[in-house]
Every structure is written in C-alpha cells, then in structure tokens.
Design a protein around this motif. Structure first.
Motif, PDB file in Angstrom:
ATOM      1  N   SER A 217     -37.787  51.222-104.136  1.00 14.51           N
ATOM      2  CA  SER A 217     -36.473  51.768-104.487  1.00 14.51           C
ATOM      3  C   SER A 217     -35.697  52.030-103.201  1.00 14.51           C
ATOM      4  N   VAL A 218     -34.415  51.684-103.206  1.00 18.85           N
ATOM      5  CA  VAL A 218     -33.583  51.813-102.013  1.00 18.85           C
ATOM      6  C   VAL A 218     -32.273  52.495-102.385  1.00 18.85           C
ATOM      7  N   THR A 219     -31.700  53.188-101.403  1.00 15.09           N
ATOM      8  CA  THR A 219     -30.371  53.789-101.518  1.00 15.09           C
ATOM      9  C   THR A 219     -29.500  53.193-100.431  1.00 15.09           C
TER      10      THR A 219
ATOM     11  N   PHE B 270     -19.307  54.633-100.734  1.00 13.06           N
ATOM     12  CA  PHE B 270     -20.026  55.139-101.901  1.00 13.06           C
ATOM     13  C   PHE B 270     -21.473  54.664-101.817  1.00 13.06           C
ATOM     14  N   GLU B 271     -22.320  55.276-102.606  1.00  3.77           N
ATOM     15  CA  GLU B 271     -23.744  54.957-102.586  1.00  3.77           C
ATOM     16  C   GLU B 271     -24.138  54.219-103.863  1.00  3.77           C
ATOM     17  N   VAL B 272     -25.100  53.293-103.712  1.00  2.61           N
ATOM     18  CA  VAL B 272     -25.698  52.599-104.853  1.00  2.61           C
ATOM     19  C   VAL B 272     -27.210  52.681-104.703  1.00  2.61           C
ATOM     20  N   LYS B 273     -27.877  52.728-105.837  1.00  7.26           N
ATOM     21  CA  LYS B 273     -29.333  52.776-105.842  1.00  7.26           C
ATOM     22  C   LYS B 273     -29.874  51.624-106.676  1.00  7.26           C
ATOM     23  N   GLY B 274     -31.010  51.110-106.258  1.00 10.50           N
ATOM     24  CA  GLY B 274     -31.630  50.013-106.987  1.00 10.50           C
ATOM     25  C   GLY B 274     -33.040  49.775-106.495  1.00 10.50           C
ATOM     26  N   THR B 275     -33.673  48.795-107.038  1.00 13.08           N
ATOM     27  CA  THR B 275     -35.020  48.400-106.639  1.00 13.08           C
ATOM     28  C   THR B 275     -34.988  46.951-106.178  1.00 13.08           C
ATOM     29  N   ILE B 276     -35.893  46.627-105.272  1.00 12.82           N
ATOM     30  CA  ILE B 276     -35.968  45.263-104.752  1.00 12.82           C
ATOM     31  C   ILE B 276     -36.291  44.314-105.909  1.00 12.82           C
ATOM     32  N   GLY B 277     -35.464  43.293-106.029  1.00  8.02           N
ATOM     33  CA  GLY B 277     -35.604  42.347-107.120  1.00  8.02           C
ATOM     34  C   GLY B 277     -34.620  42.571-108.242  1.00  8.02           C
TER      35      GLY B 277
ATOM     36  N   ALA C 114     -10.749  43.377-111.773  1.00  9.97           N
ATOM     37  CA  ALA C 114     -10.410  41.991-112.109  1.00  9.97           C
ATOM     38  C   ALA C 114     -11.424  41.020-111.526  1.00  9.97           C
ATOM     39  N   GLU C 115     -11.992  41.380-110.385  1.00  6.50           N
ATOM     40  CA  GLU C 115     -12.980  40.502-109.745  1.00  6.50           C
ATOM     41  C   GLU C 115     -14.269  41.281-109.555  1.00  6.50           C
ATOM     42  N   LYS C 116     -15.327  40.820-110.175  1.00  2.27           N
ATOM     43  CA  LYS C 116     -16.610  41.505-110.103  1.00  2.27           C
ATOM     44  C   LYS C 116     -17.530  40.803-109.113  1.00  2.27           C
ATOM     45  N   MET C 117     -18.373  41.586-108.464  1.00  6.88           N
ATOM     46  CA  MET C 117     -19.384  41.067-107.556  1.00  6.88           C
ATOM     47  C   MET C 117     -20.728  41.653-107.967  1.00  6.88           C
ATOM     48  N   THR C 118     -21.757  40.912-107.693  1.00  9.76           N
ATOM     49  CA  THR C 118     -23.114  41.344-108.017  1.00  9.76           C
ATOM     50  C   THR C 118     -23.882  41.554-106.728  1.00  9.76           C
ATOM     51  N   LEU C 119     -24.457  42.739-106.610  1.00  9.20           N
ATOM     52  CA  LEU C 119     -25.295  43.074-105.465  1.00  9.20           C
ATOM     53  C   LEU C 119     -26.748  42.828-105.855  1.00  9.20           C
ATOM     54  N   GLU C 120     -27.407  41.900-105.156  1.00 12.28           N
ATOM     55  CA  GLU C 120     -28.800  41.548-105.437  1.00 12.28           C
ATOM     56  C   GLU C 120     -29.676  42.071-104.306  1.00 12.28           C
TER      57      GLU C 120
ATOM     58  N   PRO D 268     -16.027  42.009 -97.767  1.00 12.13           N
ATOM     59  CA  PRO D 268     -15.124  43.156 -97.601  1.00 12.13           C
ATOM     60  C   PRO D 268     -15.852  44.457 -97.319  1.00 12.13           C
ATOM     61  N   MET D 269     -17.156  44.489 -97.522  1.00 11.19           N
ATOM     62  CA  MET D 269     -17.916  45.711 -97.287  1.00 11.19           C
ATOM     63  C   MET D 269     -19.313  45.351 -96.809  1.00 11.19           C
ATOM     64  N   ALA D 270     -19.904  46.285 -96.105  1.00  9.96           N
ATOM     65  CA  ALA D 270     -21.290  46.161 -95.657  1.00  9.96           C
ATOM     66  C   ALA D 270     -22.088  47.311 -96.254  1.00  9.96           C
ATOM     67  N   PHE D 271     -23.381  47.074 -96.491  1.00  4.45           N
ATOM     68  CA  PHE D 271     -24.238  48.079 -97.110  1.00  4.45           C
ATOM     69  C   PHE D 271     -25.268  48.540 -96.092  1.00  4.45           C
ATOM     70  N   GLU D 272     -25.262  49.831 -95.844  1.00  7.05           N
ATOM     71  CA  GLU D 272     -26.180  50.445 -94.889  1.00  7.05           C
ATOM     72  C   GLU D 272     -27.354  51.060 -95.638  1.00  7.05           C
ATOM     73  N   LEU D 273     -28.562  50.801 -95.158  1.00  7.69           N
ATOM     74  CA  LEU D 273     -29.759  51.370 -95.761  1.00  7.69           C
ATOM     75  C   LEU D 273     -29.860  52.844 -95.365  1.00  7.69           C
ATOM     76  N   LYS D 274     -29.767  53.737 -96.355  1.00 11.15           N
ATOM     77  CA  LYS D 274     -29.822  55.170 -96.099  1.00 11.15           C
ATOM     78  C   LYS D 274     -31.181  55.778 -96.394  1.00 11.15           C
ATOM     79  N   ASP D 275     -31.865  55.279 -97.432  1.00 11.26           N
ATOM     80  CA  ASP D 275     -33.151  55.861 -97.802  1.00 11.26           C
ATOM     81  C   ASP D 275     -33.916  54.824 -98.621  1.00 11.26           C
TER      82      ASP D 275
END
Length: 703
Positions: free
Chosen positions: A325-327, A340-347, A359-365, A612-619
């Motif tokens: 699990s990552v934040t 803003f923060e997002v949480k998920g699991t690898i995979g 109007a425009e959606k993106m998927t974070l994998e 347009p954005m970068a995701f930093e690993l917080k936890d």
C-alpha cells in the motif's frame, strides 16, 4: 506405343524407401540436424525469449517483429520446428544405432582368425622370425603371454600351421554406441522436459491459453492443466501471508494454469544486501500444504537450494511486490494548483479527473515499489553544473540533461525507496514515471529529487532534477514555479533586481536593466515567444532569442550577461514567493546559491516534463512476494544418464585404441616360421612402440 528416355529408369518403391532410410540414418543427416539446432540455440540465446510483441517492435521494427513471431523466434525452444528437428535427430540417431549395432556386436565377437597368412605381409607393422620348437608349442606360449598382457586370444590350428589371433581395446566400438545412445537419451529427455507434452495437450486435449483477467479460481477448465501433468515448468507468485496452488505457464498468446498437488504458503521473505545495496541473498520461509494428506511441511527455499515435494522442484526464482500500500502526493508541475493525496496498492489503479468538469479523465496505475535502489546518478562532468556558463544552443543542450537525456558516467549508490507508476489518458495512451522518495545529493550544490519519465518500456528513464528546499521538500521549487507564471510577481521581481543591481544616481541604467531583465524573465517563463521557435520557455528560448537578435561575434558575451540577469531576477522572484507564503527570506549563502543553480536548470527542464503533475511517494507499507519456479521434470534423469554415457563414450573413442594382432606359425625343418602383423584404428607413435615390445616379447630379437 510407349516411349522411354534412354538411360533413365525409375527406382522401385522398396529401393526408394531403402535410400530414404539410408539418408535419414546417415551421419551427414545427423550432423546437418545438429548444425540447425546449434544455430537455433544461438538465436535463442542472443534474442530475448518470451518478450511482449511491443518490445520486439520497438527494438527491431514491425517487419522483423512480425517475422520473429511468425516463425516463433521469440520462443525458439518450444517452437514446433525446433521440436520437430529434435524428433528427427532422435529418429536419425536411433536408426544409425540400429543399423550399426549388429555389425559392431559381430565385430566384438570376431577375432578374424581366418585371415590368410599371406595377407599379413600387407600390414604396415609386420615382422618375421625363425623360432625353435613346433608351431603348436609356440602358439601356446604366445597365447599365454598375450593373455597375461591383457589381450583376448584365440588359437586356430590349420593343416599347415597355427594362427594366433588377439585383440585389445574393443571397448572403443562400445564407446561409439554409448556416444550415439547418449545423443538419443539427451534429446528424449529434452523433449520430455520441454514444451512437447504441454503442446500435445493443447493439440489433442482441447487446452487453450488464457489471456484475460480476473480471479485464478474463476478461470475455465480448458485453460487449466491437471496436477497429474507429467512434465511442466511454470512460475508461482505468492505474497507474504498468502498461499497459492496454481502455477502459470507462459505461452506466446497467453498463459496456461497448472494445478499443483499442494499449495505454497509464504510465511516470510528474506533479502540481504551488500554494502552497495545490491541483493546478495534472497530466500523464502514457506509451508507446503499437501492437498491429499493435509500435511503441513515447513521449508526454506533459497537460490540454488530448491525444495522437492511429490516429484516437483520448488526454486527461488526472484521476488516482487505483493500488493504494497502506498500514499502519493500529487504536485501540479505549474505550481499553481493545489496538491492532494491518493492512496492505492501496487497493481491497482485510481481514476483522476482533469479539469473542473472532469471532461478529461486520467488513470493512475501503481506499477512498482522498490525500497532499495542502487543507481548510478553522478553528473557526467563529475562536478556541479554552473548555469551561468551558457554558450548558446550547444552549451544549453549539454546542460539540459535532467529531462533531455539519460544520466551517464555514474557512481553506484543506494538512493532509497522509489515508486513507479503510469498515467494513462482517456485514449489509452500511457507514460511511465519513476520517482524517488528522498532527495539525492549528487554533489551539485543542493540535494535533488529525481523525477523520471519515459514514453515506452524500450526507452530509458529521463530524470528531471528538482532541488530540495531547506526543509528537504519540493515546496520551494513549486512556489518558485507558480510565481514565475504570475506576471505581477515577475514585474515586482524585475524592479527589485534593477534596484539592487544599479546605482540610484543613474536611472537610465536602471531602465535599461529593467527592460533586459523583463524580456529575459518573460522568455524564460514562456510568457513571450520567439518568432519561429518551438521552445515553450526555459534556457532554450533565451538561447534562440539571442541567436535571432544578436550578431554571432557578440553572442557568447550576450548569453553570459542574460543568464546572469536571469539568475538575479529569479532569486528576487523566489524571495517574493516566500514573502507571499509568510516565510523568512533566503539567506545569501552557499546553500542558497546551490539551490538557485539547480532551480534554474529544473525550471528550464520542467517545460519538457510530459505530465501536468508529478506524484511524490509520501508513505508506504511494503508487502513482499516471492516468485517460485515449479518444475516437474522426469526427463532430467534421462539426461543425466545420457551425459554419463556421453562422457564414457567420448572417453572410449578418444583414449582407447583398438588393436588386433595376428601371428602365423608354420612348420619348417628345424622349428617354426613366425609371421606377425599388428593393426590399429589410429596411427600413433604409441603403436610403433607397442609393436616393438610385442615383437621382442613374442619373436625375440630375431627378425
């Protein structure tokens, strides 16, 4: 009336069949097959096997990738033509053995004692002597002497004398049979342990590869192989605290699921590292749950130390993420939006909405988490980059390496955890990103965060180097990036820089410096475009402006002046951004200078950042997983036997000489006349010495 071509007669069917059998069982046919197998093995070694089609297209192009897939060069060892060649080699060598074995066995029993005495004169090693006594007495004496020396002897009495026939080294011919039988056994073992049995179940058992998703337990039976499958080789991924009883057998168009007669539970995954951060050992503490008896068997699997249960070997193949699990903290690269923060699991994936109306959606994998990273990230020049040393386009390109090219000439170091993810747009196009959690000190004045990006898996990651602020965070850079996009703050920064850099008594210099600083900062921020230029901003836009408006002889000096002005203006802009955030001004010290140097480069390179954005690993909470290779390979015992026979056969053929000796003893008036000859399958100096000793022992010094 019929006519026939003179001299041409069609062969009868039995003769054609006999000729075909002779061709198939000939040595030249077997050697041709071995040559093709060797070439195919070289291709299978050089060309990566089992890669996705996209990887071959990126590396070789669509034409060659299509050709490789058509003739199965991506899976040489399981290709139908490779298995067919192996089968033909087995048949060819077996026929060769069958055709020559009766002759060899007959030759092993034969002493060739019926040779005529006059034929002995045709041998290279021959001798004659007159011996005392009768031929029978001499034949008996010679027979005992040869048996004592290790020869097999047969005496033949004829009407006019005695023939002594002896042989030694007959195991040489047995070596021929052993070596050829070894080839058959090794090929049979390879076919048995290869993909042939699985292919047979696909051809005649109705099994088809599975290329969908979902739960393993929900996969239909036509995609599964039974636990009684006699031979297979697959992989099992087991996360800590879970178990699995199904292996995956990779096929070119999907996977087959292999049911196991037991399940593997991973209790703990163990990994040890060298001081450089490279793994030196990884092992798994497992429990095997037998499906038939219910027995629980604890075991430890290490690299090169497999565990065996019910005829199945369990190898430690590699390790992977088991669903950590990552934040992540999303940071708008323009500095103007809110993080803003997002949480998920690898995979797993997370849907992101871009724009107020989504109007425009993106998927974070979330694709990967690595806690230990050993990277080579030293600067190519071996020292810090000085942004003030700008010499137009060539020098600028050399210093735009953070987002323009892969870092080279690096030194190994552990740079801590990293996260790998993909951003996929609504059209299905995805870019992959690799960001490190902690700033890395590259000896360039300030620690930097490394934000990697690449377009395709075949490309290397290109890293944007973003300097860390005094708190070790990205906030300082993002504040500066947001301030650079604000026209009013840019104007204030230009005025502050002009007041700082000019004498109040010379207002004309202040006005001129204000114009130059305003133009340089606008070009750098992308607020003003150079006619005909594709540069969005950054140092490249400044360089193109100089090329378009300054004579060639004055460009180096103009470039240095503009970059110096730009540095000073950006420093004032950074101070204004901190003042707006309620923070203390930056001190004018060495650390601030290092931060600003890296910030100027990062601000310039950020225009090339593809998101347009970068995701930093917080936890994160890491969950390890082991990848086991499970194999049932009864053919390896056949291969071991074949290897043993091959060693014995080659040794017998190379180091054992077959020799045959004949001595004809005929009666004379005062004794026996001896005529001796020796033959060997090899012409060596040892044969000459052996013949000399035999002549002295059997015939004495008479010749």
């Amino acid at each position: 009336m019929t006519t026939t071509t003179a001299g041409v007669r069609p062969q009868p069917a039995p003769q054609r069949l006999r000729a075909l059998l002779e061709l198939v069982s000939s040595m030249r046919f077997a050697i041709s097959l071995l040559t093709v197998i060797c070439i195919a093995s070289v291709i299978g070694t050089v060309l990566k096997q089992g890669e996705p089609l996209g990887n071959y297209i990126n590396q070789f192009g669509p034409f060659w990738a299509g050709l490789f897939m058509a003739i199965k060069l991506n899976a040489v060892y399981s290709a139908w033509w490779f298995l067919l060649i192996l089968a033909f080699l087995v048949v060819s060598t077996s026929l060769c053995i069958a055709r020559n074995t009766p002759k060899i066995l007959a030759d092993l029993k034969s002493y060739k004692e019926n040779i005529r005495e006059n034929s002995l004169l045709a041998f290279h090693h021959r001798a004659e002597a007159q011996l005392p006594g009768t031929p029978g007495e001499q034949a008996t004496r010679m027979g005992h002497a040869l048996v004592k020396a290790g020869w097999k002897v047969r005496l033949q009495q004829r009407t006019d004398g005695w023939m002594v026939a002896a042989k030694a080294g007959s195991v040489n011919k047995v070596g021929y049979l052993a070596a050829h039988s070894a080839i058959v056994l090794i090929c049979l073992g390879g076919l048995l342990d290869g993909d042939l049995v699985v292919r047979a179940q696909m051809w005649w058992g109705g099994k088809v590869p599975y290329n969908g998703g979902g739960m393993i337990s929900q996969v239909a039976p036509q995609h599964r192989l039974p636990s009684t499958n006699p031979t297979f080789r697959g992989n099992v991924l087991v996360a800590e605290g879970t178990s699995s009883s199904t292996a995956l057998l990779n096929q070119s168009d999907g996977v087959l699921l292999q049911d196991l007669p037991f399940s593997i539970e991973l209790k703990k995954f163990i990994v040890e590292y060298y001081s450089t951060g490279m793994p030196k050992l990884f092992a798994s503490e497992i429990v095997i749950h037998d499906a038939e008896t219910g027995e629980k068997i604890p075991a430890r699997v290490e690299v090169n130390h497999p565990v065996r249960h019910r005829g199945i070997e369990i190898y430690q193949s590699s390790f992977d993420d088991g669903g950590s699990s990552v934040t992540l903290k999303a940071m708008p690269m323009d500095g103007g939006g809110k993080s803003f923060e997002v949480k998920g699991t690898i995979g797993s994936t997370t849907e992101l909405a871009k724009g107020p109306e989504a109007a425009e959606k993106m998927t974070l994998e979330y694709t990967g988490l690595r806690v230990i990273n050993v990277e080579n990230l030293a600067d190519a020049s071996g020292g810090p980059t000085d942004v003030r040393k700008v010499d137009l386009r060539a020098s600028l390109d050399a210093r735009l390496g953070a987002a323009n090219k892969t870092v080279r000439n690096k030194n190994l170091r552990n740079v801590g955890p990293s996260i790998t993810y993909k951003l996929r747009d609504a059209a299905g196009q995805a870019r992959e990103f690799h960001n490190y959690m902690l700033p890395v000190d590259l000896g360039e004045g300030a620690p930097v965060f490394l934000l990697g990006a690449r377009e395709t898996p075949a490309d290397g990651f290109r890293y944007l180097r973003v300097p860390a602020d005094e708190n070790g965070a990205l906030d300082g850079f993002l504040r500066l990036r947001g301030a650079m996009a604000d026209a009013s703050l840019r104007e204030q920064a230009v005025k502050a820089y002009a007041r700082e850099a000019t004498d109040p008594s010379r207002p004309e210099l202040a006005r001129q410096l204000t114009l130059s600083a305003s133009r340089a900062l606008a070009l750098f921020a992308g607020a003003e475009a150079v006619p005909g230029s594709k540069a969005q901003g950054g140092l490249l836009a400044v360089s193109e402006f100089i090329e378009a408006n300054v004579p060639a002889a004055e460009r180096p000096r103009a470039g240095e002046v503009l970059v110096r002005i730009l540095n000073g203006t950006l420093f004032e802009l950074a101070q204004l951004s901190r003042e707006r955030a309620g923070l203390q001004p930056l001190p004018r010290d060495e650390r601030t200078q290092g931060f600003m140097t890296q910030a100027v480069l990062a601000l310039s390179d950020a225009f090339a950042y593809p998101a347009p954005m970068a995701f930093e690993l917080k936890d994160f909470t890491q969950v390890q997983a082991s990848v086991f290779q499970v194999t049932r390979s009864p053919g390896h015992y056949i291969v071991y036997l074949g290897c043993a026979l091959l060693i014995l056969g080659v040794f017998a053929m190379l180091y054992v000489r077959e020799r045959r000796l004949w001595v004809w003893l005929g009666a004379t008036g005062d004794g026996a006349h001896a005529r001796m000859a020796l033959s060997s399958n090899r012409k060596l100096m040892d044969v000459d010495r052996e013949f000399q000793k035999l002549r002295e022992r059997l015939l004495g010094n008479q010749s």
